[in-house]
Design an enzyme around this catalytic site. Structure first.
Site, PDB file in Angstrom:
ATOM      1  NE  ARG A   1      -3.586   0.282   1.883  1.00 13.47           N
ATOM      2  CZ  ARG A   1      -4.318  -0.525   2.661  1.00 13.47           C
ATOM      3  NH1 ARG A   1      -4.255  -0.421   3.964  1.00 13.47           N
ATOM      4  NH2 ARG A   1      -5.088  -1.427   2.125  1.00 13.47           N
ATOM      5  CE1 TYR A   2       0.379   4.117   4.463  1.00 13.21           C
ATOM      6  CE2 TYR A   2       0.665   1.860   5.224  1.00 13.21           C
ATOM      7  CZ  TYR A   2       0.014   3.081   5.305  1.00 13.21           C
ATOM      8  OH  TYR A   2      -0.987   3.257   6.216  1.00 13.21           O
TER       9      TYR A   2
ATOM     10  CE  LYS B   1      -1.110   0.790  10.554  1.00 16.92           C
ATOM     11  NZ  LYS B   1      -0.716   0.156   9.273  1.00 16.92           N
TER      12      LYS B   1
ATOM     13  CG  ASP C   1      -9.606  -1.242  11.406  1.00 19.82           C
ATOM     14  OD1 ASP C   1      -9.402  -0.018  11.291  1.00 19.82           O
ATOM     15  OD2 ASP C   1      -8.706  -2.104  11.398  1.00 19.82           O
TER      16      ASP C   1
ATOM     17  CG  ASP D   1      -5.729   1.041   8.556  1.00 21.93           C
ATOM     18  OD1 ASP D   1      -5.637   1.526   7.405  1.00 21.93           O
ATOM     19  OD2 ASP D   1      -4.981   0.141   8.976  1.00 21.93           O
TER      20      ASP D   1
ATOM     21  CB  CYS E   1     -10.042 -10.339  14.450  1.00 25.13           C
ATOM     22  SG  CYS E   1      -8.722 -10.623  13.255  1.00 25.13           S
TER      23      CYS E   1
ATOM     24  NE  ARG F   1       5.198   2.299   6.197  1.00 27.93           N
ATOM     25  CZ  ARG F   1       4.857   3.434   5.582  1.00 27.93           C
ATOM     26  NH1 ARG F   1       5.449   3.809   4.465  1.00 27.93           N
ATOM     27  NH2 ARG F   1       3.886   4.177   6.078  1.00 27.93           N
TER      28      ARG F   1
ATOM     29  CB  CYS G   1      -4.560 -16.009  16.425  1.00 27.89           C
ATOM     30  SG  CYS G   1      -4.376 -14.741  15.148  1.00 27.89           S
TER      31      CYS G   1
ATOM     32  NE  ARG H   1      -4.509  -8.193   8.262  1.00 27.76           N
ATOM     33  CZ  ARG H   1      -3.499  -7.820   9.056  1.00 27.76           C
ATOM     34  NH1 ARG H   1      -3.015  -8.660   9.944  1.00 27.76           N
ATOM     35  NH2 ARG H   1      -2.968  -6.635   8.926  1.00 27.76           N
TER      36      ARG H   1
ATOM     37  CB  CYS I   1      -8.880 -10.212  19.102  1.00 27.00           C
ATOM     38  SG  CYS I   1      -7.163 -10.463  19.567  1.00 27.00           S
TER      39      CYS I   1
HETATM   40  C1  LIG Z   1       0.168  -0.697   9.098  1.00 26.02           C
HETATM   41  C2  LIG Z   1       0.634  -1.095   7.758  1.00 26.02           C
HETATM   42  C3  LIG Z   1       1.976  -0.981   7.403  1.00 26.02           C
HETATM   43  C4  LIG Z   1       3.027  -0.451   8.342  1.00 26.02           C
HETATM   44  O1  LIG Z   1       2.759   0.878   8.671  1.00 26.02           O
HETATM   45  P1  LIG Z   1       3.747   1.747   9.614  1.00 26.02           P
HETATM   46  O2  LIG Z   1       2.990   2.999   9.840  1.00 26.02           O
HETATM   47  O3  LIG Z   1       5.017   1.927   8.831  1.00 26.02           O
HETATM   48  O4  LIG Z   1       3.982   0.958  10.851  1.00 26.02           O
HETATM   49  C5  LIG Z   1       2.319  -1.341   6.123  1.00 26.02           C
HETATM   50  N1  LIG Z   1       1.405  -1.795   5.232  1.00 26.02           N
HETATM   51  C6  LIG Z   1       0.109  -1.898   5.550  1.00 26.02           C
HETATM   52  C7  LIG Z   1      -0.855  -2.376   4.518  1.00 26.02           C
HETATM   53  C8  LIG Z   1      -0.327  -1.567   6.826  1.00 26.02           C
HETATM   54  O5  LIG Z   1      -1.623  -1.688   7.144  1.00 26.02           O
END
Ligand SMILES: *Cc1c(COP(=O)(O)O)cnc(C)c1O
Length: 382
Positions: A128-129, A350, A306, A343, A148, A132, A141, A150, A145
């Site tokens: 997504r980002y 986020k 969420d 989120d 959850c 990362r 798990c 997911r 929870c």
């Molecule tokens: C939370 C998340 C991350 C990591 O986010 P950080 O803010 O860097 O901790 C990476 N990818 C996805 C899809 C996420 O939901």
């Protein structure tokens, strides 16, 4: 005792079984209690088993029996032992025991609120980002929870995925420098399997940091063995995000687990979901954050719950989250203050939300307030 408590409870309250409740007093004295595999094997996974330890309300019982439920029930003996059986308002109890409200879906709720499936670039890999990825490596798990995010995936017992496409994607996308391994809970995997995944990631030169998102140090702290920690620390920089909810979770066992991680140079960060009737209280949240810092766990995120299907009974307003943040900043150590995030439903990622400390802004002058509400002017020369 039970009678006295019952008078103070909202309906539906439980009625005590004629048979005395079981507890783990004997098991706790055995060496097996400290063996994570014993804890995992002896998880309580059925209503019948649970009723031996906790008087279950009629409503909870109905929730267990309701058909078509996809999120399974499981709790480790260790975590079950933290619940006060005679208190239906026990914070931990609320997060693990099914309720009928799970079968209610509101208009705003979704199956995949964070839109992860839409950003799946290979089986298990959510990109997504820019730099990362989230790497979902299992669906199991140790404890489920009820809120959850997911729940669409976990406990589904799907076959193991072949991750070769994920590794291939990462080799072809050198802009990804950070992999967050999550699931399910990656730490329910064997040391060998987990290390295999981390080795595969570490073999990709563009990956600078690896982290794991887990609740294991809280619900199965016995899993944090010397052996595990010695293996993980070979892959520095290696980090861990740990899902904590409530000060009741901070036990000597959890303290030992967090110390092991910190002593191995594994920096740990906390993630907490804001939950109605569990931790939606500024004093509870402040105590939790302060206790985490003492364990060298750096408070990282508080998540707005969420809008996943069947979780409306857990969701607070965003105003409640802001109130909690307001009670942290300035009132306690800055290190103990996490970022409150929403989120974004639909896959926006986020988004931080914070109380507004800016009273007004005009060219050359910003009016600010501090944590006590005192107002100050900050002047900028042109
Ligand atoms: C939370 C998340 C991350 C990591 O986010 P950080 O803010 O860097 O901790 C990476 N990818 C996805 C899809 C996420 O939901």
């Amino acid at each position: 005792m039970a009678q006295m408590l019952t008078n103070h409870l909202d309906p539906p309250a439980f009625t005590l079984n004629p048979t005395p409740l079981k507890n783990f007093a004997v098991e706790k004295l055995q060496p097996e209690w400290h063996d994570w595999k014993w804890q995992f094997r002896n998880r309580v996974t059925s209503l019948e088993a649970l009723k031996q330890f906790i008087p279950v309300t009629a409503e909870e019982e109905k929730a267990f029996q309701a058909a078509g439920k996809n999120l399974p029930f499981a709790i480790t003996p260790y975590y079950l032992d933290l619940i006060n059986p005679l208190n239906v308002h026990d914070a931990i109890r609320k997060t693990v025991i099914p309720r009928m409200a799970e079968f209610t879906t509101t208009a705003a709720e979704m199956v995949d609120p964070c839109g992860e499936d839409g950003s799946m670039v290979a089986p298990g890999l959510v990109h997504r980002y820019p730099d990362r990825v989230l790497f979902l490596v299992n669906e199991t798990c140790s404890v489920y929870c009820r809120y959850c995010t997911r729940s669409r995936l976990v406990g589904s017992g799907k076959h193991e995925v072949d991750f070769s496409a994920a590794y291939e994607y990462l080799r072809n996308h050198p802009e990804v420098r950070d992999v967050l391994i999550s699931g399910g809970d990656p730490l329910v995997m064997s040391d060998d399997k987990l290390e295999g995944i981390i080795q595969n990631l570490r073999a990709i030169p563009s990956i600078e940091i690896v982290r794991i998102g887990t609740k294991i140090p809280v619900v199965l702290p016995q899993r944090i063995t010397d052996e595990l920690v010695n293996r993980l620390k070979k892959y520095h920089p290696f980090f861990m995000s740990i899902h904590f909810l409530h000060p009741d979770e901070i036990t000597p066992e959890v303290e030992a687990a967090c110390n092991k991680l910190a002593d191995a140079g594994i920096s740990t960060f906390s993630q907490t979901v804001l939950l109605k009737g569990v931790n939606d209280d500024p004093a509870v949240m402040k105590t939790l954050m302060q206790k985490l810092l003492k364990l060298r766990v750096r408070p990282y995120y508080i998540y707005q719950c969420d809008p996943v299907q069947g979780t409306s009974h857990f969701r607070t307003s965003i105003a409640k989250g802001l109130e909690i943040m307001e009670h942290l900043r300035g009132h306690t150590t800055g290190y103990a203050i996490p970022t409150y995030v929403v989120d974004a439903p639909g896959g926006g990622g986020k988004i931080p939300v914070s109380p507004d400390y800016i009273v007004s802004r005009e060219p050359g002058k910003t009016v600010l307030r501090n944590y006590k509400g005192d107002v100050y002017e900050y002047l900028e020369e042109a």
